[in-house]
Every structure is written in C-alpha cells, then in structure tokens.
Design an enzyme around this catalytic site. Structure first.
Site, PDB file in Angstrom:
ATOM      1  N   TYR A  37      37.500  46.803  27.897  1.00 44.31           N
ATOM      2  CA  TYR A  37      36.524  45.584  27.914  1.00 44.31           C
ATOM      3  C   TYR A  37      37.132  44.519  26.612  1.00 44.31           C
ATOM      4  O   TYR A  37      36.882  43.470  27.024  1.00 44.31           O
ATOM      5  CB  TYR A  37      35.005  46.064  27.402  1.00 44.31           C
ATOM      6  CG  TYR A  37      34.265  44.980  27.051  1.00 44.31           C
ATOM      7  CD1 TYR A  37      33.455  44.419  28.149  1.00 44.31           C
ATOM      8  CD2 TYR A  37      33.885  44.776  25.752  1.00 44.31           C
ATOM      9  CE1 TYR A  37      32.427  43.406  27.823  1.00 44.31           C
ATOM     10  CE2 TYR A  37      32.991  43.731  25.467  1.00 44.31           C
ATOM     11  CZ  TYR A  37      32.419  43.013  26.404  1.00 44.31           C
ATOM     12  OH  TYR A  37      31.540  41.924  26.115  1.00 44.31           O
ATOM     13  N   VAL A  91      32.401  38.020  17.871  1.00 46.25           N
ATOM     14  CA  VAL A  91      32.763  39.143  18.876  1.00 46.25           C
ATOM     15  C   VAL A  91      31.676  39.981  18.698  1.00 46.25           C
ATOM     16  O   VAL A  91      31.174  40.602  17.884  1.00 46.25           O
ATOM     17  CB  VAL A  91      34.033  40.108  18.354  1.00 46.25           C
ATOM     18  CG1 VAL A  91      34.348  41.027  19.286  1.00 46.25           C
ATOM     19  CG2 VAL A  91      35.458  39.029  18.451  1.00 46.25           C
ATOM     20  N   SER A 119      27.938  37.069  16.278  1.00 48.42           N
ATOM     21  CA  SER A 119      27.383  37.085  17.478  1.00 48.42           C
ATOM     22  C   SER A 119      26.105  37.330  17.888  1.00 48.42           C
ATOM     23  O   SER A 119      25.309  38.045  17.217  1.00 48.42           O
ATOM     24  CB  SER A 119      28.401  37.939  18.711  1.00 48.42           C
ATOM     25  OG  SER A 119      27.640  38.011  19.625  1.00 48.42           O
ATOM     26  N   TYR A 143      23.939  32.530  21.914  1.00 49.34           N
ATOM     27  CA  TYR A 143      23.669  32.614  23.327  1.00 49.34           C
ATOM     28  C   TYR A 143      22.355  32.053  23.660  1.00 49.34           C
ATOM     29  O   TYR A 143      21.469  32.736  23.444  1.00 49.34           O
ATOM     30  CB  TYR A 143      24.046  33.738  24.026  1.00 49.34           C
ATOM     31  CG  TYR A 143      25.389  34.236  23.999  1.00 49.34           C
ATOM     32  CD1 TYR A 143      26.640  33.365  24.295  1.00 49.34           C
ATOM     33  CD2 TYR A 143      26.033  35.631  23.813  1.00 49.34           C
ATOM     34  CE1 TYR A 143      27.913  33.671  24.532  1.00 49.34           C
ATOM     35  CE2 TYR A 143      27.245  36.063  24.005  1.00 49.34           C
ATOM     36  CZ  TYR A 143      28.011  34.851  24.185  1.00 49.34           C
ATOM     37  OH  TYR A 143      29.583  35.388  24.257  1.00 49.34           O
ATOM     38  N   THR A 169      27.805  28.761  21.950  1.00 45.70           N
ATOM     39  CA  THR A 169      28.696  28.963  22.802  1.00 45.70           C
ATOM     40  C   THR A 169      28.374  28.404  24.367  1.00 45.70           C
ATOM     41  O   THR A 169      27.248  28.690  24.699  1.00 45.70           O
ATOM     42  CB  THR A 169      29.115  30.611  23.054  1.00 45.70           C
ATOM     43  OG1 THR A 169      29.636  30.820  21.585  1.00 45.70           O
ATOM     44  CG2 THR A 169      30.069  31.001  23.899  1.00 45.70           C
ATOM     45  N   ARG A 178      35.400  39.938  35.407  1.00 47.35           N
ATOM     46  CA  ARG A 178      36.236  40.759  34.771  1.00 47.35           C
ATOM     47  C   ARG A 178      36.517  41.966  35.487  1.00 47.35           C
ATOM     48  O   ARG A 178      35.588  42.797  35.628  1.00 47.35           O
ATOM     49  CB  ARG A 178      35.689  41.137  33.247  1.00 47.35           C
ATOM     50  CG  ARG A 178      34.820  40.036  32.424  1.00 47.35           C
ATOM     51  CD  ARG A 178      35.378  39.997  31.095  1.00 47.35           C
ATOM     52  NE  ARG A 178      34.954  38.874  30.521  1.00 47.35           N
ATOM     53  CZ  ARG A 178      33.815  39.033  29.668  1.00 47.35           C
ATOM     54  NH1 ARG A 178      33.224  39.861  29.023  1.00 47.35           N
ATOM     55  NH2 ARG A 178      33.416  37.741  28.956  1.00 47.35           N
ATOM     56  N   LYS A 248      31.166  25.743  20.747  1.00 50.67           N
ATOM     57  CA  LYS A 248      32.458  26.654  21.151  1.00 50.67           C
ATOM     58  C   LYS A 248      32.843  26.664  22.565  1.00 50.67           C
ATOM     59  O   LYS A 248      31.677  27.014  23.512  1.00 50.67           O
ATOM     60  CB  LYS A 248      31.881  28.282  20.356  1.00 50.67           C
ATOM     61  CG  LYS A 248      33.191  29.017  20.684  1.00 50.67           C
ATOM     62  CD  LYS A 248      32.961  30.445  19.897  1.00 50.67           C
ATOM     63  CE  LYS A 248      34.012  31.570  20.394  1.00 50.67           C
ATOM     64  NZ  LYS A 248      33.800  32.083  21.579  1.00 50.67           N
ATOM     65  N   HIS A 272      37.618  31.542  25.047  1.00 52.01           N
ATOM     66  CA  HIS A 272      36.991  32.544  24.878  1.00 52.01           C
ATOM     67  C   HIS A 272      38.070  33.860  25.055  1.00 52.01           C
ATOM     68  O   HIS A 272      37.517  34.826  25.547  1.00 52.01           O
ATOM     69  CB  HIS A 272      35.873  32.818  26.040  1.00 52.01           C
ATOM     70  CG  HIS A 272      34.676  33.578  25.632  1.00 52.01           C
ATOM     71  ND1 HIS A 272      33.411  32.827  25.326  1.00 52.01           N
ATOM     72  CD2 HIS A 272      34.388  34.873  25.270  1.00 52.01           C
ATOM     73  CE1 HIS A 272      32.564  33.932  24.988  1.00 52.01           C
ATOM     74  NE2 HIS A 272      33.165  35.124  25.102  1.00 52.01           N
ATOM     75  N   SER A 304      41.705  31.316  20.445  1.00 52.81           N
ATOM     76  CA  SER A 304      42.239  32.019  21.968  1.00 52.81           C
ATOM     77  C   SER A 304      43.769  32.226  21.761  1.00 52.81           C
ATOM     78  O   SER A 304      44.616  31.199  22.076  1.00 52.81           O
ATOM     79  CB  SER A 304      41.867  31.205  23.122  1.00 52.81           C
ATOM     80  OG  SER A 304      40.597  31.131  23.271  1.00 52.81           O
ATOM     81  N   GLY A 305      44.001  33.411  21.228  1.00 52.25           N
ATOM     82  CA  GLY A 305      45.633  33.630  21.369  1.00 52.25           C
ATOM     83  C   GLY A 305      46.267  33.619  20.016  1.00 52.25           C
ATOM     84  O   GLY A 305      47.377  33.728  19.834  1.00 52.25           O
ATOM     85  N   GLY A 326      39.953  36.315  17.015  1.00 51.89           N
ATOM     86  CA  GLY A 326      39.097  37.397  17.603  1.00 51.89           C
ATOM     87  C   GLY A 326      39.634  38.884  17.808  1.00 51.89           C
ATOM     88  O   GLY A 326      39.441  39.798  16.885  1.00 51.89           O
TER      89      GLY A 326
HETATM   90  C1  FNR Z   1      34.532  37.830  22.292  1.00 56.62           C
HETATM   91  N1  FNR Z   1      34.032  36.382  22.214  1.00 56.62           N
HETATM   92  C2  FNR Z   1      32.988  35.852  22.245  1.00 56.62           C
HETATM   93  N2  FNR Z   1      32.642  34.799  21.927  1.00 56.62           N
HETATM   94  C3  FNR Z   1      31.284  34.269  21.482  1.00 56.62           C
HETATM   95  O1  FNR Z   1      30.788  33.378  21.325  1.00 56.62           O
HETATM   96  N3  FNR Z   1      30.191  35.338  21.405  1.00 56.62           N
HETATM   97  C4  FNR Z   1      30.408  36.697  21.833  1.00 56.62           C
HETATM   98  O2  FNR Z   1      29.639  37.714  21.547  1.00 56.62           O
HETATM   99  C5  FNR Z   1      31.743  37.255  21.904  1.00 56.62           C
HETATM  100  N4  FNR Z   1      31.883  38.262  22.082  1.00 56.62           N
HETATM  101  C6  FNR Z   1      33.409  38.723  22.221  1.00 56.62           C
HETATM  102  C7  FNR Z   1      33.712  40.075  22.562  1.00 56.62           C
HETATM  103  C8  FNR Z   1      34.992  40.631  22.758  1.00 56.62           C
HETATM  104  C9  FNR Z   1      35.522  42.094  23.092  1.00 56.62           C
HETATM  105  C10 FNR Z   1      36.237  39.564  22.492  1.00 56.62           C
HETATM  106  C11 FNR Z   1      37.711  39.945  22.547  1.00 56.62           C
HETATM  107  C12 FNR Z   1      36.028  38.485  22.454  1.00 56.62           C
HETATM  108  C13 FNR Z   1      35.218  35.613  21.970  1.00 56.62           C
HETATM  109  C14 FNR Z   1      35.594  35.309  20.661  1.00 56.62           C
HETATM  110  O3  FNR Z   1      34.696  34.532  19.759  1.00 56.62           O
HETATM  111  C15 FNR Z   1      37.018  34.196  20.625  1.00 56.62           C
HETATM  112  O4  FNR Z   1      36.748  33.053  21.255  1.00 56.62           O
HETATM  113  C16 FNR Z   1      38.226  35.122  21.539  1.00 56.62           C
HETATM  114  O5  FNR Z   1      38.300  36.444  21.253  1.00 56.62           O
HETATM  115  C17 FNR Z   1      39.266  34.325  20.785  1.00 56.62           C
HETATM  116  O6  FNR Z   1      40.381  34.859  21.342  1.00 56.62           O
HETATM  117  P1  FNR Z   1      41.504  36.017  20.881  1.00 56.62           P
HETATM  118  O7  FNR Z   1      41.503  35.669  19.447  1.00 56.62           O
HETATM  119  O8  FNR Z   1      40.586  37.359  21.276  1.00 56.62           O
HETATM  120  O9  FNR Z   1      42.775  36.036  21.877  1.00 56.62           O
END
Ligand code: FNR
Length: 376
Positions: A37, A91, A119, A143, A169, A178, A248, A272, A304-305, A326
């Site tokens: 996940y 997250v 979150s 959200y 977001t 997914r 976002k 994301h 992201s990344g 993240g």
């Molecule tokens: C997220 N992300 C996310 N974003 C958000 O706005 N609300 C959320 O609840 C979540 N939940 C979430 C869960 C998990 C397991 C992941 C990996 C990511 C997205 C997060 O805020 C962010 O945009 C990304 O994780 C950035 O990318 P990297 O750093 O994971 O590559």
C-alpha cells in the site's frame, strides 16, 4: 541548523543509508499488504517512474571557491522562519507502519524543526497529534467530505487545535487505480486505520447515529472521496478560514492561475507520489511552469519523488520554496519508530548541506540561482 558531526554520521551508518536500502529493509518488517500500500502507485506505475526520471534528467555545474563554511538553509513561510526547507507531507493512517503512529512523527518533526502536515485520514485524531507537539508548526490536510458542514467543521477543529494552515488536496476526488491493493484485496480504510479524526467529530457521529451511514467505515469512505469537488469549494473554504490555504496536487499552470484568483496562499506541485493518476508527467517536470506563472506571488511547495538531499537541492534549484517528503519518512517510521523518522530526515538534511557546500552555495537564495540543465 547544523549538519550532524562526524560521530553522528558514523552511528547513522547502521541505518539503511539510502532510500532503496530503507525500502528493502521495511519490506521485511511490516505485513505485505501494508508495505504494498505504501510503496505502490497508480496503474502501471508510469507516473511514479516519471517522477523519478525527472530527477535523473537534471544535472548542474558547480561554481567553486566560494567560502561555504557557514551554510544557511532557512526559509520563510507564511511569516515564520524555518531552519530547513523540508516539510513533512501528509501521509494518512500511520498505524500501518508503527503503533506509535502520527504522534511519533510529529515529535520527530518538532525535534528537527520541520513543519508537519497531518492527513484527514490519520490514525490518531488531530487533537491528539497537536498535543504531542503543541508548540511546533503544523498544517492540516483536508479531504473535502461529501458534506460541506463536516469538511468545514474539521477545519474549525484544526484551527482550534493550533494548526497554522489548511492544505486542500485536489487530486483525490476518487481513489487512484491501485493494482497492488486490488491484488491484495487491501483497503486500509475498510480495515479501520483511518478512524482518528472521524471518531472525534460531533457532526460525523451525529450522522452515524441518525443512520445516514450504514456503519462507521461506510461513513469514513463517503467522506474521503468527493468527485463533485470544484472551485466553488475552494471559495467556500476561503470564506470559512483566515488560515493560509494551500492547494495540493496542482500540476497545470491554468489551475495555478485560477487558485491565485480565488486567494489561495500557496500551491503544492505534486502527483501524490504517483498514487493517484497514472500517465502524468513527473512532478518535477511540472514545477518550472507553475513557478513561472506564480511569479513569486505565493510560495510554491513541491513533492513526489524526493528521496535524497540531492533531490531536494534540484527541486529548490527549479524554484520550489520548500520541499515535502512522503514515503521516506513513513519508511523511517516503519523501520524504527520516531528515531527512524528523525534519522531519515536528518540524513536528507545533511546531504542537502553537503550538496550545497560542494556546489558552492551558502543559502537557499543562492541555490535557487543555480541553473539546472535537462537532458533531452
Ligand atoms: C500519501 N499522500 C497523501 N496525501 C494527502 O494529501 N493525504 C493523505 O492522506 C495522503 N496519504 C498518503 C499515504 C501514503 C502511504 C503515501 C505514500 C502518500 C501523498 C503524500 O502527501 C505526498 O504527496 C507523496 O507521498 C509524495 O511523494 P513521495 O515523497 O512519497 O514520493
């Protein structure tokens, strides 16, 4: 903030040194559905690959013989100065990684003086998380619920608990496709990981009592995704709160322009983490055009990344005012709780400082003047 001294650096070497090593180590630590996940992206993973390839496509030329013995990595955001340009991205459902969950993460963020984003779908409530680090800078990610009143009440709760900005977001109006979670038949919301904020919400509980929702989980599910979301909701949010609002998930310059018209105070360029829409350009490739149209009117954050200090350096050089992380910190949480989060993020910070020194720059402002060259 000082770069860690050599002794600390040596101690840290027992911890997986880079993102890939950490990811592999975490795979052995937590149940497979949880790991899949967190790691997974949408569809075939094209957006996730694009995110990473964008970083690989940029290089730069250092300009040397500048004294870089005193590096200043501070940034200013919404009138407050922070010693580093790192921010914890929101997250959800941190019980997937560790029983200490979000309170452990916010404590790590406070120790490192990096703003923290909580979150909507946290495992612990926004009030519990706030009380774990009451003095620290925290943002609340929203959200938008299918019920406006509930969404706006969450914002009011966040205001009352001391959160300093609202992150709306906009890229999660429905859940991404997914494949990994489908194969595992795993939905953490169905498994009850996202209870934190709803369990404490008077409006949600009233709706539950009145039979609006089939059961608790049905209620949560209906409040996370909201395909009707449109610009009028941003206007409603603008009217409801005096806190800074960040959108976002902005990738198109037209959306950035529209957000500025409505009076949004910041943007987060993000895919994301490649988890929502597949087939999208790398987040880093979207950044320069957004920075251009915003023209310094509001801060532009990026995620992201970002899997190293060098990645942060490149995003800042392309005009990001701050960088959000993240997966790396949640892997740190899975690997070693609060200490794991601190280690991952302080390694990122140390590598950013090293990169700045070797590139010949001593401040974020001078870093942002470095020209990045993109391979065709
Ligand atoms: C997220 N992300 C996310 N974003 C958000 O706005 N609300 C959320 O609840 C979540 N939940 C979430 C869960 C998990 C397991 C992941 C990996 C990511 C997205 C997060 O805020 C962010 O945009 C990304 O994780 C950035 O990318 P990297 O750093 O994971 O590559």
């Amino acid at each position: 903030m000082q770069r860690s001294n050599d002794a600390t650096t040596i101690v840290k070497e027992v911890f997986p040194v880079n993102f890939n090593d950490l990811q592999e180590a975490v795979e052995q630590k937590i149940p497979k559905p949880n790991y899949d996940y967190i790691k997974g992206g949408a569809g075939s993973g094209q957006t996730m690959r694009n995110n990473r390839q964008a970083f690989e496509s940029y290089s730069f030329i250092p300009q040397l013989l500048n004294d870089t013995s005193a590096v200043n990595t501070s940034i200013t955001l919404f009138g407050k100065t922070h010693p580093t340009p790192f921010i914890f991205a929101p997250v959800g459902m941190n019980l997937l990684e560790h029983p200490d969950g979000e309170p452990a993460v916010v404590k790590a963020a406070a120790k490192l003086k990096m703003p923290y984003s909580l979150s909507t779908v946290s495992s612990y409530s926004l009030e519990e998380v706030a009380s774990a680090a009451p003095e620290h800078t925290k943002f609340f990610q929203l959200y938008w619920s299918e019920e406006d009143e509930l969404a706006l009440n969450m914002v009011s709760r966040a205001e009352a608990a001391g959160y300093e900005a609202i992150i709306l977001t906009i890229d999660t109006t429905v859940s991404g496709w997914r494949e990994g979670d489908r194969k595992n038949q795993f939905s953490p919301i169905l498994h009850g990981y996202a209870k934190g904020n709803y369990l404490q919400d008077p409006i949600f509980l009233k709706d539950l009592e009145n039979g609006k929702y089939k059961d608790f989980v049905d209620g949560v599910l209906r409040n996370v995704n909201h395909p009707h979301l449109n610009w009028s909701h941003v206007e409603k949010l603008r009217k409801h709160t005096k806190l800074p609002i960040l959108l976002k998930g902005v990738l198109h310059p037209n959306d950035a322009v529209k957000a500025l018209e409505i009076g949004v105070n910041g943007l987060i360029v993000s895919t994301h983490g490649g988890r929502q829409l597949d087939g999208v350009i790398g987040s880093l490739d979207a950044l320069p055009n957004i920075v251009k149209v915003v023209g310094g009117q509001v801060p532009v954050l990026f995620d992201s990344g970002i899997y190293s200090g060098l990645d942060a350096f490149k995003a800042l050089a392309l005009g990001a005012d701050a960088v959000c992380v993240g997966r790396p910190y949640v892997y740190g949480l899975a690997y070693a709780g609060q200490t794991g989060v601190e280690t991952v993020m302080s390694n990122f910070y140390d590598e950013l400082v090293t990169t700045m020194q070797l590139a010949g720059v001593s401040s974020i402002e001078s870093l942002q003047k470095i020209e990045l060259i993109q391979r065709g």
